[in-house]
Design an enzyme around this catalytic site. Structure first.
Site, short mmCIF file in Angstrom:
data_model
loop_
_atom_site.label_atom_id
_atom_site.label_comp_id
_atom_site.label_asym_id
_atom_site.label_seq_id
_atom_site.Cartn_x
_atom_site.Cartn_y
_atom_site.Cartn_z
N HIS A 1 -11.73 2.06 2.73
CA HIS A 1 -11.16 2.70 1.54
C HIS A 1 -12.12 2.86 0.37
O HIS A 1 -11.70 2.84 -0.79
CB HIS A 1 -9.93 1.91 1.08
CG HIS A 1 -8.78 2.02 2.03
ND1 HIS A 1 -7.51 1.57 1.75
CD2 HIS A 1 -8.70 2.58 3.27
CE1 HIS A 1 -6.71 1.82 2.76
NE2 HIS A 1 -7.41 2.41 3.70
N ASP B 1 -12.01 7.10 5.93
CA ASP B 1 -11.08 6.07 6.43
C ASP B 1 -10.52 6.47 7.79
O ASP B 1 -9.35 6.77 7.95
CB ASP B 1 -9.95 5.93 5.40
CG ASP B 1 -8.91 4.89 5.80
OD1 ASP B 1 -9.30 3.87 6.36
OD2 ASP B 1 -7.71 5.12 5.55
N TRP C 1 0.86 -1.19 0.00
CA TRP C 1 0.00 0.00 0.00
C TRP C 1 0.88 1.23 0.00
O TRP C 1 1.84 1.32 0.77
CB TRP C 1 -0.92 0.05 1.23
CG TRP C 1 -1.64 1.36 1.29
CD1 TRP C 1 -2.71 1.73 0.52
CD2 TRP C 1 -1.32 2.50 2.10
NE1 TRP C 1 -3.06 3.03 0.81
CE2 TRP C 1 -2.23 3.54 1.76
CE3 TRP C 1 -0.33 2.75 3.07
CZ2 TRP C 1 -2.19 4.79 2.37
CZ3 TRP C 1 -0.29 4.00 3.67
CH2 TRP C 1 -1.23 5.00 3.33
N ASP D 1 -9.61 -2.88 1.89
CA ASP D 1 -9.73 -2.34 3.25
C ASP D 1 -11.10 -1.68 3.29
O ASP D 1 -11.41 -0.82 2.45
CB ASP D 1 -8.59 -1.32 3.46
CG ASP D 1 -8.61 -0.67 4.83
OD1 ASP D 1 -9.69 -0.21 5.26
OD2 ASP D 1 -7.55 -0.57 5.47
N ASP E 1 -7.05 -3.72 10.70
CA ASP E 1 -6.26 -2.52 10.40
C ASP E 1 -7.00 -1.28 10.90
O ASP E 1 -7.84 -0.74 10.19
CB ASP E 1 -6.01 -2.43 8.89
CG ASP E 1 -5.19 -1.19 8.54
OD1 ASP E 1 -4.58 -0.60 9.46
OD2 ASP E 1 -5.16 -0.80 7.36
N GLU F 1 -3.26 -3.15 -2.21
CA GLU F 1 -4.37 -2.52 -1.49
C GLU F 1 -4.72 -1.17 -2.15
O GLU F 1 -3.85 -0.34 -2.38
CB GLU F 1 -3.97 -2.28 -0.03
CG GLU F 1 -5.08 -1.60 0.80
CD GLU F 1 -4.67 -1.36 2.26
OE1 GLU F 1 -3.48 -1.46 2.59
OE2 GLU F 1 -5.56 -1.05 3.07
N HIS G 1 -8.55 -5.96 4.89
CA HIS G 1 -8.25 -5.19 6.09
C HIS G 1 -9.59 -4.81 6.69
O HIS G 1 -10.39 -4.14 6.04
CB HIS G 1 -7.48 -3.91 5.76
CG HIS G 1 -6.00 -4.12 5.65
ND1 HIS G 1 -5.13 -3.10 5.37
CD2 HIS G 1 -5.24 -5.23 5.83
CE1 HIS G 1 -3.90 -3.58 5.37
NE2 HIS G 1 -3.93 -4.87 5.64
N LYS H 1 -7.12 2.50 -2.37
CA LYS H 1 -7.66 3.50 -1.44
C LYS H 1 -8.38 4.58 -2.23
O LYS H 1 -8.04 4.81 -3.40
CB LYS H 1 -6.52 4.10 -0.62
CG LYS H 1 -7.00 4.96 0.55
CD LYS H 1 -5.93 5.11 1.61
CE LYS H 1 -6.40 6.06 2.70
NZ LYS H 1 -5.49 6.11 3.83
N ASP I 1 -10.32 4.76 10.57
CA ASP I 1 -9.64 3.71 11.33
C ASP I 1 -10.09 3.60 12.77
O ASP I 1 -9.28 3.44 13.68
CB ASP I 1 -8.11 3.88 11.22
CG ASP I 1 -7.61 3.49 9.84
OD1 ASP I 1 -7.73 2.30 9.51
OD2 ASP I 1 -7.17 4.37 9.08
C1 RNT Z 1 -3.79 3.01 5.03
C2 RNT Z 1 -3.92 1.57 4.73
C3 RNT Z 1 -2.79 0.70 5.20
C4 RNT Z 1 -2.28 1.08 6.58
C5 RNT Z 1 -1.34 0.10 7.20
C6 RNT Z 1 -0.62 0.68 8.36
O1 RNT Z 1 -4.92 3.72 4.72
O2 RNT Z 1 -5.12 1.09 5.24
O3 RNT Z 1 -3.15 -0.62 5.15
O4 RNT Z 1 -3.33 1.30 7.47
O5 RNT Z 1 -0.51 -0.43 6.25
ZN ZN Z 2 -5.44 -1.02 5.23
#
Ligand code: RNT
Ligand code: ZN
Length: 416
Positions: free
Chosen positions: A260, A292, A181, A257, A323, A222, A284, A224, A294
């Protein structure tokens, strides 16, 4: 109600709770090391801000500052979570012995030997991630940079990470999922959208030209939608990442993810879409709030729906990793809560009458399907969850948090 009563209730619907418990015990779910220290790692100056489209918010006391502190925190978390955790490391968590610091393009397996020992002592596998952010060589782009030297540095980093992933897989006897990523992108409207994407594609080609056994090392791409500071354009968009994986299916797999995508898109629906084409994919699991963000994973509707699709499509086909990173609450509680909640979601999913629901749909019995799916929510799930925690030898809900409070008083409070 006790477990035996709950078991009878489920069994009346043809659902075997013992089988669900024993299946879940063997499903690896990757535990991300970066919740413990706000994604800082050990290879760059901890006083510098995070860069590269990734951000933690909050300044709750007690962040792990050293490998020993992070490992101790991971042990505390693992004493509180049921199931089969697998470590998930970033390259920035390399452990140097004081004299052997190297930059990311020169990393070697030996810089992860302490992590291998940590995993071996606990019977864990390990996933891995090259770290393409929070580093002076982000110009601000990495693999998509127009500067050939910058690209070369990050390509060498990617290749080094393939060698490290092979080492982790061979030492620990479990495949290593290696996720690529980058936060490459622009804050404002680009003058060229194609150029960075072509460079990114070619750079990943070069990384994946490093030899590896695809059964042992599983590179992922990955995607985004946007990140803080890169709101207008992301090089590794959904179409880019998915096309890359589709065109290189003998070398890598796509990774989604669930933070994303645009807020009304759901990854639960995308899982079977991809599994109609790919033998396996990677995920993720996080909780986006409007973007995003988290946030810590909850036992909420979309988390349950993601787990239902994983179970319905074949639980071994999805490489599952968590994640998220929350620095505004006790980090051990955040880590534990998210992991337990995804375990809950998987157990809940394993307690669905999958074949019956499918048959109702195929026979066009949509009223029955509608009623039945919703009524499953009020079965005595909590008793089966308690049984699962007990079978795994781990504390129940309303028990584990006391241990976190004690750890905060005894250990975390001494860190400031
Ligand atoms: C970031 C991505 C990625 C990170 C990690 C730390 O938006 O989700 O996967 O969160 O690699
Ligand atoms: Zn991620």
């Amino acid at each position: 109600m006790s477990y035996s009563d709950a078991k009878k209730k489920y069994s009346a619907l043809g659902i075997d709770t013992d089988a669900a418990i024993s299946t879940l015990k063997g499903v690896p779910v990757s535990l991300h090391c970066w919740q413990g220290d706000d994604v800082r790692g050990f290879d760059t100056d901890p006083s510098k801000p995070l860069t590269g489209g990734i951000q933690t918010t909050g300044n709750y006391p007690g962040r792990a500052r050293t490998p020993d502190e992070l490992m101790a925190d991971l042990d505390e978390v693992m004493s509180l979570i049921p199931g089969t955790p697998k470590m998930n490391l970033h390259a920035s968590y390399a452990i140097f012995d004081g004299t052997d610091w190297v930059d990311r393009d020169k990393l070697e397996p030996k810089h992860f030997s302490k992590w291998v020992k940590f995993c071996k002592d606990r019977g864990l596998g390990c996933d891995f991630n090259p770290t393409f952010f929070s580093h002076p060589k982000c110009d601000p782009l990495t693999l998509a940079s127009p500067n050939a030297d910058t690209r070369k540095f990050w390509i060498e980093h990617g290749k080094a990470c393939i060698r490290i992933s092979t080492y982790l897989a061979e030492e620990l006897g479990q495949p290593c999922v290696m996720n690529i990523w980058t936060g490459d992108g622009f804050k404002d409207v680009p003058g060229d959208r194609l150029g960075p994407r072509v460079r990114y594609r070619e750079a990943i080609d070069e990384i994946l030209s490093e030899p590896y056994d695809f059964k042992k090392v599983k590179p992922c791409i990955e995607s985004k939608v946007f990140g803080i500071g890169v709101e207008a354009y992301t090089v590794g968009s959904a179409e880019f990442a998915l096309s890359y994986a589709a065109y290189n299916r003998d070398k890598c797999i796509p990774l989604m993810d669930n933070g994303h995508y645009h807020p009304t898109e759901v990854v639960s629906d995308k899982i079977p879409a991809l599994l109609a084409f790919f033998d396996e994919i990677a995920l993720h699991v996080t909780r986006p709030i409007r973007w995003d963000s988290d946030h810590v994973v909850l036992f909420d509707d979309e988390t349950r729906e993601i787990a239902r699709e994983i179970v319905r499509c074949g639980i071994g086909r999805v490489n599952i990793a968590l994640d998220y990173f929350d620095a505004s609450i006790n980090r051990i509680a955040a880590w534990t809560m998210g992991y337990r909640n995804f375990q809950k979601a998987l157990l809940f999913a394993l307690l669905q009458p999958v074949a019956e629901l499918k048959a109702m749909q195929d026979k066009g019995e949509f009223s029955k399907l509608f009623v039945c799916q919703d009524e499953l929510k009020t079965l005595p799930f909590g008793d089966v969850w308690d049984e699962y925690c007990g079978v795994c030898g781990k504390p129940l809900d309303r028990e584990w948090f006391a241990s976190v409070e004690k750890y905060e008083a005894d250990v975390l409070s001494g860190r400031n």
